[in-house]
Design a protein around this motif. Structure first.
Motif, mmCIF file in Angstrom:
data_model
loop_
_atom_site.group_PDB
_atom_site.id
_atom_site.type_symbol
_atom_site.label_atom_id
_atom_site.label_comp_id
_atom_site.label_asym_id
_atom_site.label_seq_id
_atom_site.Cartn_x
_atom_site.Cartn_y
_atom_site.Cartn_z
ATOM 1 N N GLY A 465 20.489 -16.538 -38.390
ATOM 2 C CA GLY A 465 20.238 -17.503 -39.446
ATOM 3 C C GLY A 465 21.377 -17.480 -40.444
ATOM 4 N N VAL A 466 21.172 -18.145 -41.564
ATOM 5 C CA VAL A 466 22.162 -18.144 -42.637
ATOM 6 C C VAL A 466 21.448 -17.848 -43.950
ATOM 7 C CG1 VAL A 466 23.640 -19.817 -41.462
ATOM 8 C CG2 VAL A 466 21.967 -20.617 -43.126
ATOM 9 N N GLN A 467 22.223 -17.450 -44.949
ATOM 10 C CA GLN A 467 21.680 -17.249 -46.282
ATOM 11 C C GLN A 467 22.697 -17.707 -47.310
ATOM 12 O OE1 GLN A 467 21.189 -12.984 -45.703
ATOM 13 N NE2 GLN A 467 22.663 -12.595 -47.344
ATOM 14 N N ARG A 468 22.211 -18.036 -48.485
ATOM 15 C CA ARG A 468 23.119 -18.443 -49.547
ATOM 16 C C ARG A 468 24.033 -17.281 -49.923
ATOM 17 N NH1 ARG A 468 18.321 -20.444 -51.577
ATOM 18 N NH2 ARG A 468 18.231 -18.762 -53.100
ATOM 19 N N SER A 469 25.277 -17.594 -50.252
ATOM 20 C CA SER A 469 26.237 -16.553 -50.612
ATOM 21 C C SER A 469 27.381 -17.174 -51.396
ATOM 22 C CB SER A 469 26.780 -15.870 -49.356
ATOM 23 O OG SER A 469 27.827 -14.976 -49.684
ATOM 24 N N GLN A 499 28.035 -28.250 -42.766
ATOM 25 C CA GLN A 499 26.816 -28.968 -43.142
ATOM 26 C C GLN A 499 25.673 -28.637 -42.183
ATOM 27 O OE1 GLN A 499 29.890 -30.460 -43.146
ATOM 28 N NE2 GLN A 499 30.092 -30.681 -45.378
ATOM 29 N N THR A 500 26.004 -28.487 -40.889
ATOM 30 C CA THR A 500 24.962 -28.102 -39.919
ATOM 31 C C THR A 500 24.437 -26.720 -40.220
ATOM 32 O OG1 THR A 500 25.973 -29.475 -38.191
ATOM 33 C CG2 THR A 500 24.508 -27.706 -37.472
ATOM 34 N N LEU A 501 25.340 -25.807 -40.549
ATOM 35 C CA LEU A 501 24.928 -24.447 -40.880
ATOM 36 C C LEU A 501 24.092 -24.429 -42.158
ATOM 37 C CD1 LEU A 501 28.259 -22.616 -40.054
ATOM 38 C CD2 LEU A 501 26.097 -22.246 -38.888
ATOM 39 N N ARG A 502 24.513 -25.161 -43.156
ATOM 40 C CA ARG A 502 23.794 -25.163 -44.432
ATOM 41 C C ARG A 502 22.399 -25.777 -44.290
ATOM 42 N NH1 ARG A 502 26.205 -24.138 -49.196
ATOM 43 N NH2 ARG A 502 24.785 -25.582 -50.245
ATOM 44 N N ALA A 503 22.233 -26.644 -43.300
ATOM 45 C CA ALA A 503 20.912 -27.252 -43.074
ATOM 46 C C ALA A 503 19.876 -26.219 -42.658
ATOM 47 C CB ALA A 503 21.010 -28.356 -42.024
ATOM 48 N N MET A 504 20.343 -25.016 -42.223
ATOM 49 C CA MET A 504 19.414 -23.961 -41.832
ATOM 50 C C MET A 504 18.852 -23.203 -43.033
ATOM 51 S SD MET A 504 21.499 -22.308 -38.624
ATOM 52 C CE MET A 504 20.123 -21.217 -38.192
ATOM 53 N N LEU A 505 19.437 -23.423 -44.226
ATOM 54 C CA LEU A 505 18.930 -22.727 -45.407
ATOM 55 C C LEU A 505 17.500 -23.136 -45.684
ATOM 56 C CD1 LEU A 505 21.937 -23.036 -47.871
ATOM 57 C CD2 LEU A 505 21.042 -20.912 -46.907
ATOM 58 N N LYS A 506 16.658 -22.151 -45.946
ATOM 59 C CA LYS A 506 15.280 -22.458 -46.307
ATOM 60 C C LYS A 506 15.259 -22.993 -47.736
ATOM 61 C CE LYS A 506 13.573 -18.727 -43.387
ATOM 62 N NZ LYS A 506 12.928 -17.404 -43.369
ATOM 63 N N GLY A 507 14.510 -24.047 -47.919
ATOM 64 C CA GLY A 507 14.402 -24.592 -49.269
ATOM 65 C C GLY A 507 15.616 -25.366 -49.682
#
Length: 507
Positions: A465-469, A499-507
């Motif tokens: 997954g990804v997370q904000r950083s 943008q595709t990766l950031r779309a995985m961020l929850k919320g």
């Protein structure tokens, strides 16, 4: 034993692929340790000194400019004493004392010893000598049954102390190690499967439970005294008063519970993982509340349950914690397990855990009794740079910088590349050799540690997954990134977008 001997051992173990070879090499060295060397040596082998975190990071180490010793004279006990001094330094003048202690230690060490010790201190020693391998080595070196060594380590929560008992004590001493409320227990771990159907095929009838995207906690209660430990057995009771209050309200006086904690948003959905970890790691913040969920019980009111099957433990867990239990079902039906997995993902969780109902609680090894299932995502990214490796990877370009295409120019030039993370995981020796040669051909500039390359090489990366950083320009970081393969059939223009990766961020 000299620190140099341990450094050589770790390089040897790292170069062995077979578990049996690793165990044999470690066991031979364990036999040669003095009684006062066992605990520190075991800590160094797993990059976890007995002093815990000594407040030394990569930045602090990189500012030192020592003149290293030419010959090896630094003993394991000498290093242990120096780390004690580091931990003891506090108050006015402590920064100078710590710098002087570190400098003295660095100058007493050879360059190779200091490289080894630096990696131990910052937790980047990777030899394959994980706890499970080391436990087998302790059993081999001491001639004690592996099951007895593993059980003692689980119940004591202390690998070094277990090694001392096994190597210097009697078999009876090992058997007398018992479960104690208030003393952290090594956690049980899980293997992995691609799907719930595959997992059910391994376990048979199982407890299929939500896999929460939180921080693992082990909670001990003795009357009104409640203590909360992390996955690494650090005591964080003072950080989590809401968990303490929740466990004090349960209908039992003595408990050991295993579970997860995470924070929820206003709608009751899980917040992003880093929000939970920021709250979990905070010494003071209370704005974000942590909610505990428990999935196992090891002790209740003077009754040890670690040897009971999960079916018995689960019944006791239901009785004691009620709605604080992790959601789940008991089933042998693969489709029911698949549906629960879909429900868990829809609710914002990681996936499911599938646990054999007849299994006791066994710490520290990834057996087939617990199986985790969570989706793995793969993306094609572009290599922007690579860092020179250390230790066994010295002389090779290792840690690669990863970029994604910026489709809209939101983070720079439209169609340009923006950095989203790094990884060295999944790189075999063959890949290390290949990329060292390939990146040399593409080099545009370099610093002391990093070679920057023309952005032409596409690599397939698997992530959880990804997370904000704020660490990387793309505003995200990749979770558990590892190399799947280099894609020489693709161009940088074919890479996935930020943008595709950031779309995985929850919320």
């Amino acid at each position: 034993m000299l620190l140099a001997d341990l450094a050589v051992l770790t390089d040897e173990v790292a170069g062995l692929s077979a578990r049996t070879g690793k165990v044999a090499a470690l066991a031979a060295s364990l036999r040669s340790l003095g009684s006062d060397e066992i605990i520190p040596a075991v800590g160094y082998l797993v990059a976890s000194p007995r002093q815990g975190r000594v407040g030394v990071g990569w930045r602090g180490l990189s500012t030192l400019a020592p003149r290293h010793a030419v010959e090896s004279t630094l003993g394991i006990v000498d290093v242990d004493a120096a780390l004690n001094r580091l931990v003891a330094a506090s108050g006015s003048g402590s920064a100078a004392i710590r710098t002087a202690t570190l400098t003295d230690l660095a100058e007493r060490a050879t360059a190779a010893e200091w490289d080894f010790l630096s990696r131990v201190l910052i937790g980047e020693l990777r030899t394959g000598a994980l706890e499970g391998v080391l436990l087998d080595a302790i059993a081999s070196a001491s001639g004690r049954p592996a099951a007895a060594v593993r059980r003692a380590a689980m119940l004591s929560g202390d690998l070094g102390a277990t090694a001392v008992i096994a190597l210097t004590g009697t078999e009876t001493d090992l058997d007398e190690v018992s479960l104690q409320v208030g003393r952290a227990v090594l956690p049980m771990l899980a293997s992995t499967a691609a799907t719930p159907t595959e997992a059910i095929g391994i376990t048979g009838t199982a407890s299929v439970e939500y896999k929460l995207d939180g921080a693992r906690v082990q909670v001990h209660r003795d009357g009104d005294d409640v203590r909360v430990f992390t996955r690494t057995l650090a005591d964080v009771t003072h950080r989590v008063p809401e968990i303490v209050e929740a466990v004090r309200a349960l209908p039992a006086r003595r408990l050991i519970l295993d579970g997860e904690t995470l924070s929820l948003d206003e709608d009751g959905a899980p917040r992003p993982f880093q929000d939970t970890m920021a709250r979990f790691g905070s010494e003071t913040a209370r704005e974000v509340a942590l909610r505990p969920w428990f999935f196992d019980i090891l002790h209740v009111d003077d009754r040890d349950l670690v040897d009971e099957p999960l079916s018995v433990r689960r019944a006791e867990l239901d009785r004691v914690v009620g709605d604080l239990r992790v959601p789940g079902i008991i089933t042998a039906d693969a489709e029911a397990a698949e549906q629960l997995s879909r429900d868990a993902l829809a609710a914002g969780h990681e996936g499911v855990m599938v646990k054999a109902l007849d299994a006791p609680y066994a710490a520290g090894r990834r057996g087939k009794s617990w199986v985790k299932v969570k989706p793995v995502h793969t993306f094609d990214l572009v290599v922007l740079a690579a860092e020179w490796g250390s230790g066994r990877r010295r002389g090779w370009l290792s840690n690669i910088h990863l970029g994604a295409r910026d489709e809209s120019g939101e983070f720079g030039e439209e169609g340009g590349l923006v950095m989203v993370g790094k990884t060295f995981k999944g790189l075999t020796d063959d890949l290390l050799r290949w990329q060292t040669e390939r990146f040399a051909e593409l080099e545009t500039r370099r610093t002391a540690m990093t070679v920057f390359v023309r952005p032409e090489v596409v690599v397939e990366i698997a992530i959880d997954g990804v997370q904000r950083s704020t660490r990387y320009p793309g505003g995200i970081a990749l979770r558990f990134a590892r190399v799947k393969a280099y894609r020489e059939d693709k161009l940088a223009a074919d890479a996935d977008t930020v943008q595709t990766l950031r779309a995985m961020l929850k919320g």
